[in-house]
Write a protein that holds these residues in place. Sequence first.
Motif, PDB file in Angstrom:
ATOM      1  N   GLU A 124     -60.815 -47.930 -42.065  1.00 17.25           N
ATOM      2  CA  GLU A 124     -61.392 -47.549 -40.777  1.00 17.25           C
ATOM      3  C   GLU A 124     -62.851 -47.997 -40.741  1.00 17.25           C
ATOM      4  O   GLU A 124     -63.631 -47.664 -41.629  1.00 17.25           O
ATOM      5  N   GLY A 147     -66.419 -47.779 -38.871  1.00 17.17           N
ATOM      6  CA  GLY A 147     -67.195 -46.926 -37.970  1.00 17.17           C
ATOM      7  C   GLY A 147     -68.524 -47.576 -37.650  1.00 17.17           C
ATOM      8  O   GLY A 147     -69.240 -48.017 -38.560  1.00 17.17           O
ATOM      9  N   THR A 177     -64.767 -46.421 -33.548  1.00 20.24           N
ATOM     10  CA  THR A 177     -64.045 -46.739 -34.773  1.00 20.24           C
ATOM     11  C   THR A 177     -62.935 -47.748 -34.504  1.00 20.24           C
ATOM     12  O   THR A 177     -62.450 -47.891 -33.380  1.00 20.24           O
ATOM     13  N   TYR A 178     -62.550 -48.444 -35.563  1.00 14.39           N
ATOM     14  CA  TYR A 178     -61.452 -49.408 -35.509  1.00 14.39           C
ATOM     15  C   TYR A 178     -60.657 -49.257 -36.800  1.00 14.39           C
ATOM     16  O   TYR A 178     -61.228 -49.153 -37.895  1.00 14.39           O
ATOM     17  N   THR A 179     -59.338 -49.227 -36.707  1.00 13.25           N
ATOM     18  CA  THR A 179     -58.490 -49.091 -37.886  1.00 13.25           C
ATOM     19  C   THR A 179     -57.621 -50.337 -38.072  1.00 13.25           C
ATOM     20  O   THR A 179     -57.215 -50.980 -37.105  1.00 13.25           O
TER      21      THR A 179
END
Length: 339
Positions: A195, A197, A259-261
Motif C-alpha cells: 500500500e 500512502g 492511498t494506492y494498493t
Amino acid sequence: MDFSSAYFGKPLSELTYEDIVEYFTVPRQESETIEFKSFPKQAAFDAGLQNVLKGISAFLNSTGGLLIWGAPKGVKEAGREDIFVGELQPVKDLREKDSLINRISSSIIPLPIGIAVQILSRGTDHLYIFEIQQSTYRPHQYDTRYYVRLDGQSKPAPHYLVDALMKRVTYPNLNGVIKFHEIQHDADGFYLNIEVGIFNFSVLQNEEQISFKILCDGGYFPRSGDLTSNFRRWHYNNEGTELTYDNFVSVLHYGNPRTYTDQIRIKTTQINKNDGMLSFLLSFGGKYSPAKASIYVLRWPSNIPRNTNELLAHVEENLLFADSLKKTPEDTLSSFLGR
C-alpha cells in the motif's frame, strides 16, 4: 501541531520520565519532525545547549517537531542512519523553564515563538523535551547561520531554501511511504500486498498533480499483464518491475492522505538469485514540491513472519530525490552521455 500526542499519545504537559524510557526500548530513528540529543558524562550544559538551539532553529524554519535532550547516544548500523535505543543519557543540570525559554529567545533571531518545553526529572537526571511549531516569521538564524531539517537531520540551509524563505516562497511538504501487508504463497513463490500512502503535511498549502513511481528489484507487478491498465493513468514498464502513476491525485489537502494498493509477485527462483533480498524505490512529487524518494530493502527469510515489518532490513523515507540518488552532476551527465 500536537507533535507530542503524535509520538507518545499524550500532550507535552502530560509526559513522564517513564514515557521516554519506554519509547527508547525499541530502536528509533530521527525524522523531519523528531530529533534526539544525548548528554554525555562530564558534558557541559552550555555546550550541549548550543546543539539544541541549532535543532530548535531548524524546526522553526521547517515544519516543526519534537526535540528530546537526554536521549540515548546514536549508534550507526550498516547501511542505516543512526539508531537510538536503550539507556538514556540524561542532562545533569536542572534549569528553570523560564530562564531556558529566555536563553532560546535571546539566541535565535528574529524572536521565535511557538516553543514549549517540558522538563522531566528522576532524581538528579533530567530530560528536556521541546515542542516547536513551524514559524510564520522564518527564516530564523542561530549563530549567524540558517538551519533546516533535511533527511532527518538539522543542517545548514542550502541557498535556494534560504532564498525561498526570504521571499516567503513555500513548498508543500509531501511524504510518501510504502506499507507492506499480508503475504500469500503457492508452489512457485509468493504474493506480497503493498500500500502506497501519499501525505501532505503543509497545513495551509495544497499540492496538485501528484504522481509517483515504484521500482522493484526482486519481484514484479502481476497486473502488468493486464493490457487494459496501460490505457489508464497508471502503467507498468520494464517487464512489470516498474509502476508509474501519472496524476495520481489532482489536489491533495492537509490531513487527507491518498492511498494506492497493488501486489508484487515474488518467485522463489528470483529470491534465491538475489540472495534473499527484495528492494523498492518509491519516488513521488507534485506541481510545486521537490521530488522525494523512499527506499526499502526486505530480507526474505525461510519462514515468513506474521508481522511484515520484520522483513525490513533497511529503510530510508522521504529523502529529497537528488540526495537519494547520491549522484553528483558530473555522474548524471556521464550516465546520460554514456561516458
